[in-house]
Structure formats: structure tokens, C-alpha cells
Design a protein around this motif. Structure first.
Motif, PDB file in Angstrom:
ATOM      1  N   GLY A 249       0.799  -1.212   0.000  1.00  0.00           N
ATOM      2  CA  GLY A 249       0.000   0.000   0.000  1.00  0.00           C
ATOM      3  C   GLY A 249       0.835   1.267   0.000  1.00  0.00           C
ATOM      4  O   GLY A 249       0.370   2.334  -0.413  1.00  0.00           O
ATOM      5  N   LEU A 250       2.080   1.162   0.461  1.00  0.00           N
ATOM      6  CA  LEU A 250       2.985   2.321   0.482  1.00  0.00           C
ATOM      7  C   LEU A 250       3.737   2.496  -0.834  1.00  0.00           C
ATOM      8  O   LEU A 250       4.502   3.442  -0.989  1.00  0.00           O
ATOM      9  CB  LEU A 250       4.004   2.157   1.614  1.00  0.00           C
ATOM     10  N   LYS A 251       3.531   1.595  -1.771  1.00  0.00           N
ATOM     11  CA  LYS A 251       4.319   1.569  -3.004  1.00  0.00           C
ATOM     12  C   LYS A 251       4.272   2.897  -3.746  1.00  0.00           C
ATOM     13  O   LYS A 251       5.286   3.389  -4.252  1.00  0.00           O
ATOM     14  CB  LYS A 251       3.813   0.435  -3.898  1.00  0.00           C
ATOM     15  N   GLU A 252       3.084   3.511  -3.812  1.00  0.00           N
ATOM     16  CA  GLU A 252       2.929   4.737  -4.591  1.00  0.00           C
ATOM     17  C   GLU A 252       3.610   5.932  -3.935  1.00  0.00           C
ATOM     18  O   GLU A 252       3.848   6.943  -4.575  1.00  0.00           O
ATOM     19  CB  GLU A 252       1.432   5.046  -4.795  1.00  0.00           C
ATOM     20  N   THR A 253       3.882   5.821  -2.638  1.00  0.00           N
ATOM     21  CA  THR A 253       4.502   6.952  -1.947  1.00  0.00           C
ATOM     22  C   THR A 253       6.015   6.854  -1.915  1.00  0.00           C
ATOM     23  O   THR A 253       6.684   7.764  -1.432  1.00  0.00           O
ATOM     24  CB  THR A 253       3.990   7.034  -0.492  1.00  0.00           C
ATOM     25  N   GLN A 254       6.568   5.757  -2.432  1.00  0.00           N
ATOM     26  CA  GLN A 254       8.017   5.584  -2.371  1.00  0.00           C
ATOM     27  C   GLN A 254       8.699   6.346  -3.495  1.00  0.00           C
ATOM     28  O   GLN A 254       8.114   6.611  -4.550  1.00  0.00           O
ATOM     29  CB  GLN A 254       8.364   4.098  -2.426  1.00  0.00           C
ATOM     30  N   SER A 255       9.952   6.666  -3.263  1.00  0.00           N
ATOM     31  CA  SER A 255      10.709   7.475  -4.216  1.00  0.00           C
ATOM     32  C   SER A 255      11.143   6.655  -5.426  1.00  0.00           C
ATOM     33  O   SER A 255      11.044   5.432  -5.447  1.00  0.00           O
ATOM     34  CB  SER A 255      11.957   8.042  -3.536  1.00  0.00           C
ATOM     35  N   ALA A 256      11.648   7.372  -6.435  1.00  0.00           N
ATOM     36  CA  ALA A 256      12.164   6.693  -7.623  1.00  0.00           C
ATOM     37  C   ALA A 256      13.336   5.793  -7.259  1.00  0.00           C
ATOM     38  O   ALA A 256      13.513   4.725  -7.842  1.00  0.00           O
ATOM     39  CB  ALA A 256      12.586   7.725  -8.659  1.00  0.00           C
ATOM     40  N   LEU A 257      14.146   6.214  -6.285  1.00  0.00           N
ATOM     41  CA  LEU A 257      15.269   5.389  -5.880  1.00  0.00           C
ATOM     42  C   LEU A 257      14.786   4.110  -5.199  1.00  0.00           C
ATOM     43  O   LEU A 257      15.397   3.050  -5.353  1.00  0.00           O
ATOM     44  CB  LEU A 257      16.192   6.170  -4.954  1.00  0.00           C
ATOM     45  N   ASP A 258      13.662   4.208  -4.460  1.00  0.00           N
ATOM     46  CA  ASP A 258      13.083   2.999  -3.870  1.00  0.00           C
ATOM     47  C   ASP A 258      12.698   2.011  -4.967  1.00  0.00           C
ATOM     48  O   ASP A 258      12.923   0.800  -4.842  1.00  0.00           O
ATOM     49  CB  ASP A 258      11.845   3.349  -3.036  1.00  0.00           C
ATOM     50  N   ALA A 259      12.107   2.533  -6.062  1.00  0.00           N
ATOM     51  CA  ALA A 259      11.731   1.662  -7.176  1.00  0.00           C
ATOM     52  C   ALA A 259      12.963   1.013  -7.791  1.00  0.00           C
ATOM     53  O   ALA A 259      12.956  -0.164  -8.152  1.00  0.00           O
ATOM     54  CB  ALA A 259      10.980   2.477  -8.234  1.00  0.00           C
ATOM     55  N   PHE A 260      14.037   1.798  -7.899  1.00  0.00           N
ATOM     56  CA  PHE A 260      15.271   1.262  -8.460  1.00  0.00           C
ATOM     57  C   PHE A 260      15.821   0.142  -7.581  1.00  0.00           C
ATOM     58  O   PHE A 260      16.235  -0.912  -8.073  1.00  0.00           O
ATOM     59  CB  PHE A 260      16.296   2.386  -8.595  1.00  0.00           C
ATOM     60  N   MET A 261      15.777   0.348  -6.272  1.00  0.00           N
ATOM     61  CA  MET A 261      16.307  -0.656  -5.358  1.00  0.00           C
ATOM     62  C   MET A 261      15.435  -1.902  -5.344  1.00  0.00           C
ATOM     63  O   MET A 261      15.922  -3.001  -5.125  1.00  0.00           O
ATOM     64  CB  MET A 261      16.417  -0.065  -3.945  1.00  0.00           C
ATOM     65  N   ARG A 262      14.125  -1.757  -5.574  1.00  0.00           N
ATOM     66  CA  ARG A 262      13.275  -2.939  -5.658  1.00  0.00           C
ATOM     67  C   ARG A 262      13.621  -3.772  -6.885  1.00  0.00           C
ATOM     68  O   ARG A 262      13.637  -4.997  -6.841  1.00  0.00           O
ATOM     69  CB  ARG A 262      11.795  -2.536  -5.710  1.00  0.00           C
ATOM     70  N   GLU A 263      13.891  -3.083  -8.000  1.00  0.00           N
ATOM     71  CA  GLU A 263      14.204  -3.813  -9.226  1.00  0.00           C
ATOM     72  C   GLU A 263      15.574  -4.482  -9.133  1.00  0.00           C
ATOM     73  O   GLU A 263      15.756  -5.630  -9.522  1.00  0.00           O
ATOM     74  CB  GLU A 263      14.181  -2.860 -10.426  1.00  0.00           C
ATOM     75  N   TYR A 264      16.539  -3.755  -8.578  1.00  0.00           N
ATOM     76  CA  TYR A 264      17.899  -4.288  -8.485  1.00  0.00           C
ATOM     77  C   TYR A 264      18.193  -4.711  -7.051  1.00  0.00           C
ATOM     78  O   TYR A 264      19.123  -4.209  -6.419  1.00  0.00           O
ATOM     79  CB  TYR A 264      18.908  -3.243  -8.968  1.00  0.00           C
ATOM     80  N   ASP A 265      17.384  -5.626  -6.529  1.00  0.00           N
ATOM     81  CA  ASP A 265      17.638  -6.088  -5.172  1.00  0.00           C
ATOM     82  C   ASP A 265      18.764  -7.125  -5.192  1.00  0.00           C
ATOM     83  O   ASP A 265      19.280  -7.493  -6.247  1.00  0.00           O
ATOM     84  CB  ASP A 265      16.368  -6.658  -4.534  1.00  0.00           C
ATOM     85  N   LEU A 266      19.129  -7.581  -4.028  1.00  0.00           N
ATOM     86  CA  LEU A 266      20.294  -8.460  -3.918  1.00  0.00           C
ATOM     87  C   LEU A 266      20.010  -9.896  -4.335  1.00  0.00           C
ATOM     88  O   LEU A 266      20.890 -10.748  -4.222  1.00  0.00           O
ATOM     89  CB  LEU A 266      20.839  -8.416  -2.482  1.00  0.00           C
ATOM     90  N   SER A 267      18.799 -10.149  -4.826  1.00  0.00           N
ATOM     91  CA  SER A 267      18.531 -11.474  -5.368  1.00  0.00           C
ATOM     92  C   SER A 267      18.908 -11.565  -6.840  1.00  0.00           C
ATOM     93  O   SER A 267      18.859 -12.639  -7.432  1.00  0.00           O
ATOM     94  CB  SER A 267      17.040 -11.824  -5.211  1.00  0.00           C
ATOM     95  N   SER A 268      19.290 -10.428  -7.437  1.00  0.00           N
ATOM     96  CA  SER A 268      19.695 -10.425  -8.844  1.00  0.00           C
ATOM     97  C   SER A 268      21.198 -10.217  -8.955  1.00  0.00           C
ATOM     98  O   SER A 268      21.820  -9.576  -8.099  1.00  0.00           O
ATOM     99  CB  SER A 268      18.973  -9.316  -9.621  1.00  0.00           C
TER     100      SER A 268
END
Length: 363
Positions: A78-97
Motif C-alpha cells: 500500500g505504500l508503493k505509490e509513496t516511495q521514491s524513484a530510488l526505492d523503485a530502483f532498489m526494488r528492481e535491483y535487489d540483492l537477489s539479482s
């Protein structure tokens, strides 16, 4: 030198070496401590089966755990829309990749490289290897998708030519090879600072305390950790010790000034985490007797200072081969009479180790 003299000298050196190697036998252990040692090389299947036998939950508790975890996931989404662009970047490039691991390694490495030439070579070597295009289109964020690496490098949306959009890897290679590259180097270092802001509360304890009081962080308790490497010299160890003492005093003053009552429990106040490797340049089992004799008093001083300032102190976990040495130091400090009425001393336990259940039993 005659051959006989040389052989005699060699024999003396060999005997001296053997005396050094065998000078300090392992200390005697209680049954609970011996159980920790025995699990060091325990059979993996046996260890897992033992854990499975004790890890079961009754249906009621299992259902409660699922319900609670699902609630957390729902609220975070539910907080996804309030997160910053850098948060989105970190979600995409998490440590599982692989790319996420590469970015984090590169971020850490760049902080340690003093000269531009080496930094440029590292960037050129590492960025060309990863499969960046596989991340295109996977994120809901335009920041991430517009240009996987262009965005991170510049902090703004970059319009890519069609040929670049179809082959991100080739585009990155051209960018690195063409720019030499002060542009890439400076942009990457700026990006590393952006990423650092996600994981580092402040450049010093005063800044960290100020940021911890900001609105987003105010509801949380913090255990402040000091970034840095292990001590390589006695001077390093002394510097880290003084830094820890200063930080403990600063945390205590800050929260006393904020109006914390004298009766506030330790667990309701922020604390500090310390690394034993920062407090001694020879924090190794081969130097067991010396390390315990010299490091335990330093940790005791920190614990006593934390007690006076009414904050908790946690001993961080480090390399697995140092576990039993850290337990010896922890026990020596824990049993000191000056800490008898204090609940603030803690120890981080690496739960993934086969020895973890035995460590918890001993604690």
C-alpha cells in the motif's frame, strides 16, 4: 657455514616453530560450549533434520503467523505509490539479482578507490558484464524503465535511441568506452551517494541522531552501527574504541535532552552495535589468549559506558571462524560484577549457521 652447522640451525628453528604452534592448547569447555564446537562441521542432513523436528508449529500458531505476515505485505504494498524513484530502483535491483549484487559491490568498492584511473577501469570492467536489458519493462516505475542505467547515472529520465533501447548492453558498452571518463565516473559516484542515503543514517553520530529524529524515522528505535573496516593496527583499534565511546555518550545525551525519563527501559531507547574486529588488530583464534586478555577489557569499558548512559550495546556477528572467540570475550564481559544489574548487553547470533541452536542454548 658448514653443512652440520646448517642442519643444527634448521633443527633449532623447527623445534622453535613446533613449540610456537603447540604452545596454547584449546581451552577446556563446558558441555554446552563443546556442543557448539561439535556442530562446526556437522553433517548437513543431520543438522537440517534436527531443525525440522523442532520447527513445527501447531495449526493455530501457523495460521496466526500467516495472517500477520500477510498483513505486513499488504501494508507495504500500500505504500508503493509513496516511495521514491530510488526505492523503485532498489526494488528492481535487489540483492537477489546478479545486477543488484554487482551494483552494491561496485558502490562499496568505489568508496575505497582513491584514484580516478582505477575507478574508471573498475567501472568499465564491471558494467559491461551484467545482463542489464533483462530488467527493462519489469518495473512499474518510469524511472527504472526509461533507461535502466542512464537513469541511475544521471538521476533524470534519459531518452534512448531506438537502437539503444533494443540493446542496452551495447549502449552501456559504448557509453563507458566513449566517455573515459570523467562523466561516467562522476555520475556513478553521485549515484553511489544516492544509494548510500538508503542505507547510511549519517556521516557521523550527530548527523545520524538528527536524521533519526526526522519524521519518517521517528516511530522507530535504532541501533547505531559504525561503518568501517577491521582494525589493522593498534592505533586503528584505539581510534575505533574512542569513536565508540564518543558515540555512546552522544546517544545518551541526545535522548536525555529529548526528555527521556530516567526510568525508561533500555529496550525503549536507541542503542549501539560494535564490531570486535574494530577493537583489536589480531582478532583471530590463533591469538586467542592475547585477544581475550586485551579485547575483553575494551568491550567491558564500552559496556560500562553504555550502562551509565542507559543504552543497550550489541556485539555484532562477524566471520564464522571467529564465533567461539567472540563467545569467550562476550562471556568474560557478561560475567563482570560491574554489569550484574544491567540488561543492556546483547549478542547477534547468525541463525543460518549450523551452530546457532547450540549457541542459543548456551546463551
Amino acid at each position: 657455514m658448514a653443512l652440520s652447522e646448517a642442519l643444527s640451525e634448521l633443527s633449532k628453528n623447527t623445534q622453535a616453530a613446533e613449540q610456537f604452534i603447540h604452545a596454547a592448547p584449546p581451552p577446556s569447555r563446558s558441555p554446552q560450549r563443546a556442543a557448539i564446537t561439535e556442530l562446526w562441521l556437522a553433517d548437513e542432513t543431520v543438522a537440517v533434520n534436527r531443525l525440522l523436528a523442532i520447527a513445527g508449529l501447531c495449526a493455530e500458531r501457523a495460521q496466526a503467523a500467516v495472517k500477520q505476515a500477510a498483513g505486513w505485505v499488504t501494508r507495504v504494498r500500500g505504500l508503493k505509490e509513496t516511495q521514491s524513484a530510488l526505492d523503485a530502483f532498489m526494488r528492481e535491483y535487489d540483492l537477489s539479482s546478479e545486477e543488484g549484487v554487482l551494483l552494491m559491490c561496485l558502490a562499496e568498492a568505489l568508496l575505497r578507490i582513491p584514484d580516478d584511473d582505477t575507478a574508471e577501469k573498475l567501472i568499465a570492467d564491471k558494467l559491461a558484464e551484467a545482463d542489464w536489458e533483462s530488467h527493462l519493462g519489469r518495473s512499474d516505475s518510469l524511472f527504472v524503465n526509461a533507461s535502466t542505467w542512464g537513469l541511475m547515472l544521471t538521476g533524470r529520465i534519459v531518452r534512448l535511441a531506438p537502437e539503444s533501447t533494443n540493446n542496452i548492453r551495447a549502449a552501456i558498452n559504448r557509453l563507458v568506452n566513449r566517455s573515459g571518463e570523467p562523466v561516467v565516473r562522476l555520475a556513478l559516484r553521485r549515484a553511489m551517494r544516492m544509494m548510500g542515503g538508503q542505507f547510511v543514517m549519517g556521516r557521523n553520530i550527530a548527523e545520524a541522531l538528527k536524521n533519526a529524529d526526522s519524521k519518517p524515522h521517528r516511530p522507530y528505535l535504532h541501533s547505531f552501527d559504525m561503518l568501517g573496516e577491521a582494525a589493522l593496527t593498534a592505533a586503528d583499534a584505539q581510534r575505533y574504541l574512542q569513536s565508540y565511546l564518543d558515540a555512546i555518550a552522544a546517544i545518551g545525551r541526545h535522548h536525555d535532552a529529548a526528555g527521556d525519563a530516567q526510568t525508561t527501559p533500555i529496550f525503549a531507547r536507541p542503542g549501539i552495535s560494535v564490531k570486535l574486529s574494530a577493537l583489536h588488530p589480531r582478532y583471530e583464534y590463533a591469538h586467542h589468549a592475547r585477544v581475550v586478555a586485551e579485547l575483553a577489557p575494551r568491550l567491558l569499558l564500552l559496556a560500562q559506558t553504555a550502562k551509565v548512559n542507559r543504552i543497550g550495546l550489541c556485539v555484532d556477528a562477524e566471520e564464522a571462524d571467529r564465533l567461539e572467540l567472540s563467545l569467550d570475550i562476550f562471556e568474560a564481559v557478561y560475567r563482570d560484577p560491574s554489569l550484574a544489574d544491567w540488561e543492556g548487553l546483547g549478542l547477534a547470533v547468525q541463525a543460518f549457521q549450523k551452530r546457532a541452536p547450540a549457541v542459543i542454548e548456551w546463551l
